[in-house]
Write an enzyme that holds these catalytic residues in place. Structure first.
Site, PDB file in Angstrom:
ATOM      1  N   LYS A  65       0.848  -1.189   0.000  1.00 43.86           N
ATOM      2  CA  LYS A  65       0.000   0.000   0.000  1.00 43.86           C
ATOM      3  C   LYS A  65       0.882   1.237   0.000  1.00 43.86           C
ATOM      4  O   LYS A  65       1.674   1.453   0.918  1.00 43.86           O
ATOM      5  CB  LYS A  65      -0.894  -0.020   1.231  1.00 43.86           C
ATOM      6  CG  LYS A  65      -1.733   1.236   1.399  1.00 43.86           C
ATOM      7  CD  LYS A  65      -2.739   1.072   2.513  1.00 43.86           C
ATOM      8  CE  LYS A  65      -3.494   2.347   2.775  1.00 43.86           C
ATOM      9  NZ  LYS A  65      -4.472   2.179   3.849  1.00 43.86           N
ATOM     10  N   LYS A  71      -2.038  -1.538  -3.902  1.00 45.26           N
ATOM     11  CA  LYS A  71      -2.970  -0.413  -3.793  1.00 45.26           C
ATOM     12  C   LYS A  71      -2.203   0.889  -3.825  1.00 45.26           C
ATOM     13  O   LYS A  71      -1.218   0.992  -3.089  1.00 45.26           O
ATOM     14  CB  LYS A  71      -3.723  -0.563  -2.467  1.00 45.26           C
ATOM     15  CG  LYS A  71      -4.604   0.591  -2.095  1.00 45.26           C
ATOM     16  CD  LYS A  71      -5.127   0.434  -0.710  1.00 45.26           C
ATOM     17  CE  LYS A  71      -5.833   1.710  -0.328  1.00 45.26           C
ATOM     18  NZ  LYS A  71      -6.159   1.760   1.068  1.00 45.26           N
TER      19      LYS A  71
HETATM   20  C1  PBG Z   1      -7.493   3.022   5.702  1.00 48.13           C
HETATM   21  C2  PBG Z   1      -7.736   2.844   4.244  1.00 48.13           C
HETATM   22  C3  PBG Z   1      -7.580   3.782   3.212  1.00 48.13           C
HETATM   23  C4  PBG Z   1      -8.086   3.191   2.059  1.00 48.13           C
HETATM   24  C5  PBG Z   1      -8.490   1.903   2.406  1.00 48.13           C
HETATM   25  N1  PBG Z   1      -8.247   1.699   3.751  1.00 48.13           N
HETATM   26  C6  PBG Z   1      -7.138   5.191   3.220  1.00 48.13           C
HETATM   27  C7  PBG Z   1      -5.836   5.600   3.676  1.00 48.13           C
HETATM   28  O1  PBG Z   1      -4.913   4.811   3.896  1.00 48.13           O
HETATM   29  O2  PBG Z   1      -5.718   6.793   3.865  1.00 48.13           O
HETATM   30  C8  PBG Z   1      -8.192   3.867   0.718  1.00 48.13           C
HETATM   31  C9  PBG Z   1      -9.235   3.357  -0.185  1.00 48.13           C
HETATM   32  C10 PBG Z   1      -9.642   4.268  -1.276  1.00 48.13           C
HETATM   33  O3  PBG Z   1      -9.113   5.381  -1.478  1.00 48.13           O
HETATM   34  O4  PBG Z   1     -10.562   3.875  -2.008  1.00 48.13           O
HETATM   35  N2  PBG Z   1      -6.247   2.917   6.185  1.00 48.13           N
END
Ligand code: PBG
Length: 327
Positions: A193, A250
């Site tokens: 991520k 992601k």
């Molecule tokens: C929480 C999380 C996030 C997303 C999924 N789980 C946001 C972040 O890390 O700030 C993003 C998903 C999206 O933008 O569709 N930690």
């Protein structure tokens, strides 16, 4: 000099193109995110995400019912509690939403649940801050996350999906599940991520943007730096080693290279999250008359599958059957 190579013969009609194509998006490979918000009076639209809502505990059941009718089988739930704190978090609201959903729909759906603290903390960081407010404490956060994951699984979640990016959380969750004899619960790790600018609409939906008078202003000290491809490899290998069943990249489109390389080298199922910002970008193009929205969405999903994803998490899953009809 011979004749020019005839590549157009295989592009001549939709029937021929369909016959010779080698990548196919299948609606059952798509997972639909859901937001369930505590103490919400009525469901709310989310800026940028057409057909996606912040649901109440009641409207979410109706939403799932209509999604099942539209052919969606897998969901990724985000619980957004009314009460936020600095520590001593309670998973009750999300656990209740999970058990209501599973009680109603049972094995008709696969319910994955996001495990993170960013909707639970006052400051919106994904974990517990130190007293100085400049650092997310790893060990304290991991034990909270493991506790949450076990409570979600006990409430009936089929899959828990940690998105926090702390070190060691996959092992802690796996051990917690084992200790609670939850041996069937799947663990999908947001292993790769990135610290990205594409999470905007989500942070509105989950009320999870970093905020308040703390020193730490963003998530750069725990999410992966997009200039560092080796960190992506190490993170994926580490989570495989710690016992994840499914790994994720992601966001999606800006990281197709990462997905393609990792999915070739690491033989676990790969998920990709088409995040809110990239989904909304296509919606905006369509709204401006600059793209055919459904076709652009299908084009992106096809790129994910071509790059090695078995699972595509997308806000458009509930429209997929319709959009995939024409090729
Ligand atoms: C929480 C999380 C996030 C997303 C999924 N789980 C946001 C972040 O890390 O700030 C993003 C998903 C999206 O933008 O569709 N930690």
């Amino acid at each position: 000099m011979g004749e020019p190579m005839n590549l157009r013969r295989l592009r001549q009609s939709e029937i021929v193109r369909g016959l010779v194509s080698d990548v196919q998006v299948d609606a059952k490979k798509l997972m639909q995110p859901l937001f369930c918000v505590e103490a919400l009076k009525e469901k709310q639209a989310i800026p940028g995400l057409t057909d996606v809502y912040r649901d109440t505990e009641e409207t979410i059941l109706r939403q799932i019912e209509s999604d099942l009718e539209a052919g969606v089988k897998s969901f990724l739930l985000f619980g957004v509690p009314a009460h936020r704190s600095k520590q001593d978090f309670h998973s009750d609201f999300t656990a209740r939403a999970i058990s209501q959903i599973k009680k109603r729909f049972g094995a008709d759906l696969l319910l994955a649940v996001d495990v993170c603290l960013c909707s639970y903390t006052e400051h919106g960081q994904c974990g517990v801050l130190n007293p100085e407010g400049d650092h997310v404490e790893n060990a304290t956060t991991v034990s909270e996350l493991a506790k949450f994951a076990v409570s979600y699984a006990q409430a009936g979640a089929d899959c828990v999906a940690p998105s926090d990016m702390m070190d060691g959380r996959v092992r802690a969750i796996r051990n917690g599940l084992a200790a609670a004899r939850l041996e069937k619960t799947l663990l999908m790790s947001y292993a790769v991520k990135f610290h990205s600018s594409f999470y905007g609409p989500f942070r509105v939906a989950a009320d999870s943007a970093p905020k308040g008078k703390v020193l730490l202003k963003d998530r750069a000290t725990y999410q992966i730096d997009f200039r560092n491809s080796k960190d992506a490899v190490r993170s994926a290998l580490r989570d495989q080693e710690e016992g994840a069943d499914i790994l994720m990249v992601k966001p999606g489109l800006p990281y197709l290279d990462v997905l393609s390389t990792l999915s070739r080298d690491i033989h676990l199922p790969w998920a990709v999250y088409e995040v809110s910002g990239e989904y909304a970008a296509i919606e905006l193009l369509a709204r401006e008359g600059l793209a055919n929205g459904p076709r652009a969405h299908v084009e992106s999903w096809t790129a994910f599958v071509r790059s090695g994803a078995q699972i595509v998490i997308t806000y458009g899953a509930r429209n997929a059957k319709e959009w995939l009809k024409n090729g």
